[in-house]
Design a protein around this motif. Structure first.
Motif, short mmCIF file in Angstrom:
data_model
loop_
_atom_site.label_atom_id
_atom_site.label_comp_id
_atom_site.label_asym_id
_atom_site.label_seq_id
_atom_site.Cartn_x
_atom_site.Cartn_y
_atom_site.Cartn_z
N HIS A 369 20.76 -23.73 16.31
CA HIS A 369 20.76 -24.35 14.98
C HIS A 369 22.09 -24.16 14.31
O HIS A 369 22.18 -23.84 13.13
CB HIS A 369 19.64 -23.76 14.12
N GLU A 370 23.16 -24.34 15.09
CA GLU A 370 24.50 -24.07 14.56
C GLU A 370 25.44 -25.18 14.99
O GLU A 370 25.45 -25.59 16.15
CB GLU A 370 24.98 -22.72 15.10
N GLY A 377 30.37 -18.55 19.94
CA GLY A 377 31.10 -17.63 20.79
C GLY A 377 30.20 -17.11 21.90
O GLY A 377 29.01 -16.90 21.68
N GLY A 378 30.79 -16.97 23.08
CA GLY A 378 30.05 -16.37 24.18
C GLY A 378 28.85 -17.14 24.67
O GLY A 378 27.98 -16.58 25.34
N LEU A 379 28.78 -18.44 24.36
CA LEU A 379 27.58 -19.19 24.75
C LEU A 379 27.49 -19.40 26.25
O LEU A 379 26.42 -19.71 26.76
CB LEU A 379 27.56 -20.55 24.04
N ALA A 461 29.97 -13.58 20.76
CA ALA A 461 29.23 -14.30 19.73
C ALA A 461 29.66 -13.84 18.36
O ALA A 461 29.82 -12.64 18.10
CB ALA A 461 27.74 -14.10 19.92
N ARG A 462 29.85 -14.79 17.46
CA ARG A 462 30.33 -14.45 16.12
C ARG A 462 29.19 -14.33 15.12
O ARG A 462 29.44 -14.08 13.95
CB ARG A 462 31.35 -15.49 15.66
N ARG A 467 24.10 -15.14 19.21
CA ARG A 467 23.93 -14.13 20.26
C ARG A 467 22.56 -14.26 20.91
O ARG A 467 22.38 -13.91 22.06
CB ARG A 467 24.12 -12.74 19.65
N ARG A 468 21.58 -14.73 20.13
CA ARG A 468 20.23 -14.83 20.68
C ARG A 468 19.85 -16.25 21.06
O ARG A 468 18.68 -16.63 20.99
CB ARG A 468 19.23 -14.32 19.65
#
Lengths: 668, 291
Positions: A369-370, A377-379, A461-462, A467-468
Motif C-alpha cells: 500500500h505504498e 527499500g529491500g523489496l 526497508a525504509r 518491511r512486512r
C-alpha cells in the motif's frame, strides 16, 4: 483473412461481453474477478491472433458493417498497420487479464464500484480495438470517444480522493480538445474527398496549405492523446490515478492507439508528406523525450514517475516518426521505412516494458500500500519474482543491450545517422542534434531507473509496512512474467520481428526493409552489413559465456567461501535505514544541473522547536507557463458570465424575452 | 602511467606491472559480503566484467578486421558500457550505505552528460565514414590518407574529455582518493572485497584501455594491421604499445598538473565536450560537404 476477421470480431465481442458480465459485479463482487477479467485474457488472445494472422498473411481486406447511419455505413479494415497494433493491444491485454484478478481482489471489500471498473475497462478495450479496425472517419471518432469516455470512468475510479477527481476532469477536458482537433482534421480531408470512408479521404486532392492544416490538427489531436510536451499535462495526473492494471493499459496501449491514429492519418490518408512536418514532429518529440525523462527522474511517486517516463518514450517514438517524415518528404522512401519500423518497434517495446513496470508497481502497491519511493527499500527480498521482472523492465526501458529497448533506439540512431544522404544542410545538422538529445535521454533514463530499482528493491526497508510486504499472488507473477519474457524475446530476436513489422511500410509506403533481414535471423543490418550490424543473440551468448567463464575461474577450491560482515560505517557504529541515500538525494545533482527547467520549491521548515523538516516540491514549469493562464482566463470569463445568474426569476424571464427578440430580428 | 606520474611527483613509483600484481593478490583473497546484501550484489561484478570485456573486444586494437567487430558497432559498445554502469550503480545501492548511493548518483549524472558528447563525436566520424562499424571507420581513416579535418580535431577533443570523465580520472574523479566524500567510482566499490573487487577493478582498467584504443585507433590509425597475418599483427602490436605509452604519459601529465574539480563543475567540463562534438559536427556539415 477469414480467420483474422473471426478473431478480430471475437475480440470486440468478448470485450463487450466482459463489460456486460462486469455489470453483475454490482451484486456479486467476485464476478469481476472470476468471469470478467478472464474474459479480458481471451480478448487479448483473440486480438493478438487476429493481428498476427493479418501481419503474416500480408493481405488487405475491407468489410462493411450492417450498422451506422443509413447513408454512412460503418466500415472495418484489416491491414498490416492495424494488425501490428492489434497484436500489441492483444499481448498486453492478455497479460493484464492474467494479472488483474489478484490485483482487484483487494477492492472487493472496498467501497469503490467494481461494476464501473469492469464495465469501463470492457468498453475501453472495445473502443481501442475498434479504433484500430475502423475504416471510416465516423466509426473512428465514435470508437475514439468511447475509448476516451470509458477511460475517464477508470481514472475517476477512486473518486473519493480529490486528486483523482481533479486528474479525471483534466483528462476529460484535454481528451475532448484533442478529439475536436482530430475531428477537424478529418473534416478538412472529408471536405476535399467528399466522403467519410478512408478510401475517399485518401483520394482527397489537397493543396499543400490545407494538407499542412490537416497535419497540424492531427499532430495536435493525436499528440495530446499521446502526451507530447507541451500537451502532456493530463498524462502524469491521470495515469497514476487509475488502478495499476488500468494504468498499464493506458500507458502501454492507449498511447499507442494515439500513435496508430497519427501514423494512419499522416502516412496513409494524407498522401504526400512534406519534410517541414517531420521537423515539427522531430522537435516536439525531442522536447518531450528530454522533459519527460527529467521530470521522471525527480518524481518520488512510483506510478507518477512511470507516467512521466511514458511522456519520454512517446517523445522517442515521435523522434523516429519525425525522421520518417523528413526522409519521406525528401524522397528517401527506404530510410523513411527504416525510421517508421523503428517507431513501430519502439511502440511494441514500450507497450511491453511499460506494461510490465506498471504491473510491477501495482504489485508493490498491492503488497505494501505504498507508492512513495522514500518509504520503500529491500523489496527484492520480500518479492523476489516481482524484483526479477522489474529489473528486466528497468533494463529494457533504460535502453541497454541485449534487451528490446536498445534495439529500437539503435534503429533510431541508425536512421538519424543516415542524414548525410539529405540535400539540405540545415536538416543534416538538425538531425544529429536530435540524436544527441536521444542519447542524453537514454542515459538519463538509465539513471532514473537505477534510482527506482536501487531505492525500491535494494538497500534496506525504509518503513515498517514495506518491511512486512507480502509476496504477490501467482496470477500477478504470471502476468508480469509473460511481459518480461516478451521483453527478452523481442530483445534477443529482433530480426525476425522486424521482418514481420516491415510489412507495414511495405503496404503504406511501397518499400519494405529487405536489406535488414537479408543476412538471416542472427544479424540485423538495417542499411548494409558494412555500415552497421548488430547481433543480439551472439552478443547475449558472448556475454553469458564471459560471465560464466569468469565465475567458473574464480569459484574453484577454497575460494568458494564467502564471509558476511557489517558494511563500512566510517567507524561510527551501526548504520540505520535512515542513513541510506534517499530518492530525493539521488536526484539532487540532476535537479541542480538542470535547475532552470524545473519549478522547484525547496526549503527547510521549522515544524516544532528542534524539529526541522526538509521540503521539496517539484512542479511542472510548463503548467504555470501554458496552462495556468488558460485556467485563470476561463475562470474569469465564467465568473463574469455568472453575474447573469442572480436567482431572480423575473430577470431570467427578461433575458429569455430579449434573446427571443434578438433571434426574431435576425431571422426577419 | 603511474610510474610517469610518480616521476613527475619526484617519487620513484611502483613497477609497471604493479596493477596486475594487485589484481592477482585480490583474486586469491577471501570475499567479505555485507549483511543484507542481495544476490544482485554478488552477481554484479560478473555482469560488469563481462559487459566491459565484450565492449573492449569489439574495439579494433591490433587489426582492423575483428571477428567480434561485426556484432557490435560503436552504439552497441556505448550500450554495453552503459549496461556495466547500470549494474555497478545498482550494486552500489544494494547494501544500503550512504556512500554507495552517493557514488551511484554522481557517476550516473556524469555518465548522462558524457553520453551525448561521446555520441556527437562518434556521429561526426560516422557521418564521414558513412558507417557506425568501428572496423569500417578505422579502415576509412587508413584509406583517407592524411587529411587534417577540422571536424576531426573537435571530435578528438570531445572524445578525450569524455574518456577522462567516463574512466574516472582527474580532474573529474580521483582514482587514488581515500576520502569517501570525494569519491565517485571508488565510493561504489567500497563494499567489495576479494575476487569481486578484483573483477570490478579489472573492468575499470579494461574500460580505460578501451577508451585509449578507441581514441588512438580512430584518430591515429597508422600501424594497425589490415590483414590477419603474423607480421602485420606484430607491427600492430608494437604500434599500439607505443601509442598507448604516449597517451598514458600524456594522461599522467594532465593528472599531475590539474587538481580535481568540484562535482558541480563537472557539468561545465562535459558541456565543453558536448560543444566540441557539436562544433565538429557543424564543421563537418558546413566545411566538408560533398566528400
Amino acid at each position: 483473412m477469414i480467420a483474422a476477421w473471426v478473431a478480430a470480431t471475437a475480440a470486440i465481442g468478448l470485450a463487450l461481453a466482459a463489460a456486460l458480465a462486469a455489470l453483475g459485479a454490482a451484486r456479486i463482487p467476485s464476478l469481476l474477478r472470476r468471469l470478467a477479467l478472464p474474459l479480458f485474457g481471451l480478448v487479448g488472445v483473440a486480438a493478438a491472433t487476429a493481428g498476427t494472422l493479418t501481419l503474416l498473411g500480408g493481405g488487405v481486406d475491407d468489410i462493411q458493417l450492417p450498422l451506422g447511419l443509413p447513408w454512412l455505413p460503418w466500415r472495418l479494415r484489416l491491414d498490416a498497420l492495424a494488425g501490428c497494433f492489434l497484436t500489441l493491444i492483444g499481448l498486453l491485454t492478455a497479460a493484464v487479464g492474467i494479472y488483474a484478478p489478484g490485483y482487484v481482489r483487494g477492492f472487493e471489500q472496498g467501497r469503490d464500484s467494481l461494476a464501473m471498473l469492469g464495465a469501463g475497462s470492457g468498453l475501453f478495450l472495445a473502443g481501442m480495438l475498434t479504433v484500430v479496425l475502423a475504416a471510416d472517419a465516423m466509426l473512428f471518432m465514435v470508437a475514439w470517444e468511447l475509448m476516451s469516455l470509458a477511460s475517464y470512468f477508470l481514472v475517476v475510479f477512486h473518486h473519493d480522493q480529490p486528486a483523482s477527481r481533479r486528474a479525471a476532469f483534466l483528462y476529460l477536458l484535454m481528451a475532448h480538445v484533442g478529439g475536436l482537433a482530430i475531428l477537424l482534421g478529418f473534416g478538412v480531408l472529408a471536405a476535399f474527398g467528399h466522403g467519410f470512408e478512408f478510401a475517399a479521404l485518401r483520394a482527397a486532392p489537397l493543396t499543400p496549405g490545407w494538407a499542412t492544416l490537416a497535419f497540424a490538427l492531427a499532430l495536435l489531436g493525436f499528440g495530446m492523446k499521446a502526451g507530447l510536451v507541451p500537451l502532456h499535462a493530463w498524462l502524469p495526473e491521470a495515469h497514476p490515478a487509475a488502478p495499476s492494471h488500468i494504468s498499464a493499459l493506458m500507458s502501454g496501449v492507449m498511447l499507442k492507439v494515439a500513435v496508430y491514429g497519427f501514423i494512419r492519418f499522416t502516412f496513409d490518408l494524407l498522401g504526400e508528406v512534406h519534410w517541414q512536418w517531420g521537423v515539427a514532429t522531430l522537435a516536439l518529440g525531442s522536447v518531450s523525450a528530454l522533459y519527460g525523462v527529467l521530470m521522471a527522474l525527480l518524481q518520488n511517486d512510483l506510478k507518477r514517475l512511470l507516467a512521466w517516463s511514458s511522456v519520454e518514450n512517446m517523445g522517442i517514438l515521435f523522434i523516429a516518426l519525425g525522421l520518417a517524415l523528413i526522409f519521406l518528404g525528401e524522397g528517401h522512401a527506404g530510410l523513411g521505412a527504416l525510421a517508421l519500423v523503428a517507431a513501430l518497434l519502439h511502440a511494441g517495446n514500450h507497450a511491453l516494458f511499460k506494461g510490465l513496470l506498471f504491473l510491477g508497481a501495482g504489485a508493490i502497491l498491492h503488497s505494501t500500500h505504498e507508492r512513495d519511493l522514500e518509504q520503500m527499500g529491500g523489496l527484492l527480498r520480500r518479492m523476489p519474482w516481482t524484483g526479477l521482472f522489474f529489473l528486466i523492465g528497468c533494463l529494457a526501458i533504460a535502453g541497454l543491450p541485449p534487451l528490446n529497448g536498445f534495439v529500437s533506439e539503435w534503429l533510431t540512431f541508425q536512421a538519424a545517422l543516415q542524414s548525410w544522404q539529405l540535400d539540405s544542410g540545415v536538416l543534416r545538422s538538425l538531425i544529429p542534434v536530435a540524436a544527441a538529445v536521444l542519447a542524453l535521454t537514454s542515459a538519463l533514463a538509465a539513471a532514473g531507473f537505477v534510482r527506482v530499482y536501487g531505492i525500491a528493491f535494494l538497500g534496506r526497508a525504509r518503513s515498517r509496512h514495506v518491511r512486512r510486504a507480502r509476496p504477490e499472488s501467482r496470477g500477478m507473477r504470471l502476468g508480469q512474467g509473460l511481459l518480461a519474457a516478451g521483453c527478452v524475446a523481442a530483445g534477443l530476436l529482433p530480426t525476425p520481428l522486424i521482418g514481420v513489422v516491415a510489412a507495414v511500410p511495405e503496404q503504406l509506403l511501397g518499400t519494405g526493409l529487405p536489406q535488414a533481414t537479408a543476412r538471416g535471423w542472427l544479424w540485423l543490418t538495417p542499411i548494409a552489413p558494412e555500415v552497421a550490424s548488430y547481433s543480439a543473440p551472439a552478443l547475449a551468448l558472448a556475454l553469458a559465456v564471459a560471465m560464466a567463464v569468469a565465475a567458473w575461474a574464480l569459484r574453484r577450491g577454497a575460494l568458494r567461501r564467502v564471509r558476511r560482515g557489517d558494511p563500512w560505517d566510517c567507524g561510527f557504529g551501526p548504520l540505520t535505514t535512515r542513513m541510506q541515500y534517499s530518492a530525493t538525494a539521488f536526484a539532487q545533482p540532476v535537479r541542480r544541473v538542470f535547475a532552470p527547467l524545473f519549478a522547484v520549491d525547496a526549503g527547510v521548515e521549522l515544524e516544532a522547536p528542534g524539529r526541522l523538516r526538509y521540503r521539496v516540491v517539484i512542479g511542472d514549469r510548463l503548467w504555470k507557463l501554458l496552462y495556468a493562464p488558460f485556467a485563470t482566463a476561463t475562470d474569469g470569463a465564467a465568473r463574469r458570465v455568472a453575474r447573469l445568474q442572480s436567482g431572480n426569476v423575473r430577470r431570467y424571464l427578461g433575458w429569455t424575452l430579449a434573446t427571443l427578440l434578438v433571434l426574431l430580428w435576425i431571422i426577419t | 602511467m603511474r610510474k610517469v606520474k610518480a616521476r613527475l611527483q619526484n617519487r620513484r613509483g611502483a613497477p609497471v606491472v604493479q596493477p596486475l600484481r594487485d589484481l592477482r593478490k585480490l583474486f586469491v583473497k577471501e570475499v567479505r559480503v555485507a549483511h543484507g546484501a542481495s544476490p544482485l550484489f554478488r552477481a554484479a561484478p560478473y555482469v560488469v566484467f563481462g559487459a566491459t570485456l565484450l565492449a573492449a573486444a569489439s574495439v579494433p586494437l591490433l587489426g582492423v578486421t575483428l571477428p567480434t567487430a561485426t556484432f557490435a558497432d560503436i552504439v552497441v559498445v556505448a550500450g554495453l558500457l552503459a549496461l556495466a554502469r547500470f549494474f555497478l550503480a545498482l550494486a552500489a545501492m544494494d547494501v544500503g550505505t550512504a556512500f554507495g548511493g552517493m557514488g551511484a548518483s554522481r557517476e550516473l549524472l556524469i555518465a548522462a552528460l558524457a553520453e551525448p558528447a561521446m555520441l556527437m563525436a562518434v556521429f561526426t566520424l560516422a557521418m564521414t565514414a558513412h558507417s557506425t562499424n568501428l572496423a569500417s571507420i578505422v579502415a576509412y581513416q587508413l584509406d583517407d590518407a592524411l587529411a587534417l579535418r577540422p571536424s576531426y580535431l573537435f571530435a578528438l577533443g570531445a572524445l578525450c574529455l569524455v574518456a577522462i570523465a567516463e574512466t574516472g580520472r582527474i580532474p573529474v574523479d580521483n582514482p587514488a582518493t581515500h576520502l569517501e566524500l570525494t569519491m565517485i567510482h571508488e565510493a561504489m566499490l567500497l563494499e567489495y572485497s576479494g575476487r569481486h573487487l578484483a573483477l570490478m577493478e579489472w573492468a575499470a582498467q579494461i574500460k580505460l584501455a578501451l577508451y585509449a584504443a578507441l581514441i588512438l585507433n580512430i584518430f591515429l590509425p597508422w600501424g594497425i594491421a589490415e590483414t590477419l597475418g603474423a607480421p602485420a599483427l606484430g607491427i600492430g602490436l608494437v604500434a599500439i604499445l607505443l601509442k598507448l605509452a604516449g597517451l598514458g604519459g600524456a594522461l599522467a601529465v594532465v593528472e599531475t598538473v590539474l587538481a580535481k574539480m568540484r562535482l558541480f563543475r563537472a557539468p561545465a567540463f562535459l558541456n565543453l565536450a558536448l560543444l566540441f562534438g557539436l562544433l565538429g559536427l557543424l564543421s563537418h556539415v558546413m566545411l566538408e560537404v560533398g566528400r
